[in-house]
Design an enzyme around this catalytic site. Structure first.
Site, PDB file in Angstrom:
ATOM      1  N   ASP A   1       0.530   2.998  -5.955  1.00  0.00           N
ATOM      2  CA  ASP A   1       0.969   2.197  -4.932  1.00  0.00           C
ATOM      3  C   ASP A   1      -0.271   1.057  -4.502  1.00  0.00           C
ATOM      4  O   ASP A   1       0.022   0.355  -3.866  1.00  0.00           O
ATOM      5  CB  ASP A   1       1.742   2.786  -3.827  1.00  0.00           C
ATOM      6  CG  ASP A   1       3.031   3.292  -4.325  1.00  0.00           C
ATOM      7  OD1 ASP A   1       3.373   3.114  -5.531  1.00  0.00           O
ATOM      8  OD2 ASP A   1       3.732   3.796  -3.364  1.00  0.00           O
TER       9      ASP A   1
ATOM     10  N   GLY B   1       6.576   1.170  -4.804  1.00  0.00           N
ATOM     11  CA  GLY B   1       5.776   0.683  -3.531  1.00  0.00           C
ATOM     12  C   GLY B   1       6.720   1.378  -2.364  1.00  0.00           C
ATOM     13  O   GLY B   1       7.436   0.430  -1.978  1.00  0.00           O
TER      14      GLY B   1
END
Ligand code: F6P
Length: 341
Positions: A127, A170
């Site tokens: 991420d 994410g």
């Protein structure tokens, strides 16, 4: 005495390149010996080791996953903590540890370091959400995969005149969505840092449609509509007690279709983003991290994590590395938003 290496937490492309970089530099330059702990902290608390000699790491930089295996085992949760780790290291003749992992792994590494275990860290997060390093390996590969997926979604979307929604990873930050969305020319980029209304999303979708485009939306799994209090989660908790995210794309797609009248389809890329061969950028970064981690061991930089600043590999204390998220700043979002609609 040898150096122990472990990979812990969710995997990501480049882990094997770190292992190779560490073992190659350690054996060639410092004449060190290595062992690999299987499945992250599980291998450390259960003394499950495999040999890591030069022959064991041949050709693995391009290999996805991790030859050591990984898990979300926490040494401090019912696993004996620092005492068991120290005992096992002593019995196995392991003097120090290189822990490759994300926030959970580094938090455990910090507690062990505070308890006197000689340990250095290598950051790992697909991420790209750690603020103490400019980039982490695996992120570039994930962006590449997401971009390619969106290029493909665009052609089928164009054929049918549909709105296509791509959901990417994410959890707390939207870097994968921002970069892949910009690269693929998405008409809407939805990230955790920016709550957005359904009205605004539909306005962008309609604007793209009115120009004869098949609207393309990229949404990070941690995105929230302005009406939501938490990120969308319908899959329970993971081993660290964090909600398992995913499904926001499927949630917003029917709503977009209903409000705009444009047929809409959602695709969740999920773990495809973490699998397969790392990009050249990630292989280079990971190799450099691995070599720098061995330098840290040799120089006794215990309780520190290697990190990237500009083009230089440096190191930061675990304290500094933990807790502060690398969020997408407002100016980066505003810059991308010029392209929306
Ligand atoms: O933290 C990295 C990450 O890939 C997140 O984006 C995602 O929410 C999570 O890991 C998925 O974890 P798991 O592999 O345990 O399903």
């Amino acid at each position: 005495m040898s150096i122990g290496i472990l990979t812990s937490g969710g995997d990501c492309p480049g882990l094997n390149a770190v292992i190779r970089g560490a073992v190659l530099k350690g054996t060639k330059i410092y004449n060190q010996e290595f062992v690999g702990f299987k499945d992250g902290w599980r291998g450390v608390v259960e003394s499950d080791v495999i040999p890591l000699e030069r022959k064991d790491i041949q050709g693995i930089a391009k290999q996805g996953g991790t030859i050591l295996g990984t898990s979300r085992t926490n040494p401090f949760e019912g696993n004996g903590g620092a005492d068991v780790v120290k005992e096992n290291m002593e019995r196995l003749g392991v003097d120090s540890l290189i822990a490759i992992g994300g926030e959970g792994t580094l938090a455990a590494a910090k507690r062990l370091s505070d308890a006197g275990v000689k340990i250095v860290g290598v950051p790992k997060t697909v991420d790209n959400d750690l603020s103490a390093t400019d980039y982490t390996f695996g992120f570039d590969t994930a962006v590449e995969i997401a971009t390619e997926a969106m290029d493909r979604l665009r052609t089928t979307g164009d054929s049918h005149g549909r709105c296509m929604v791509a959901e990417v990873m994410g959890r707390h930050v939207g870097w994968i969505a921002l970069h892949s969305g910009m690269a693929a020319g998405a008409h809407v980029i939805l990230i955790p840092e920016q709550k957005t209304s359904m009205e605004q999303i539909c306005e962008w979708v309609n604007a793209a449609h009115d120009r004869g485009r098949a609207p393309l939306i990229v949404v990070a799994e941690g995105f929230q509509l302005d009406t939501m209090d938490d990120a969308h989660s319908e899959r329970g908790l993971d081993a660290f007690g964090r909600p398992r995210l995913g499904g926001i794309g499927d949630l917003i797609a029917p709503e977009i279709e209903e409000r705009t009248g444009i047929e809409t389809r959602a695709t969740t890329l999920g773990h495809i983003q973490r699998g397969g061969t790392p990009t050249a950028y990630d292989r280079v970064l990971a190799t450099r991290y691995g070599m720098a981690a061995v330098d840290s061991v040799i120089h006794g930089r215990w309780g520190r994590m290697v990190s990237l600043r500009g083009t230089q590999i440096t190191h930061v204390a675990f304290d500094e590395a933990l807790g502060k998220l690398n969020s997408v700043p407002q100016d980066r979002y505003d810059e991308a938003a010029i392209l929306f609609g």
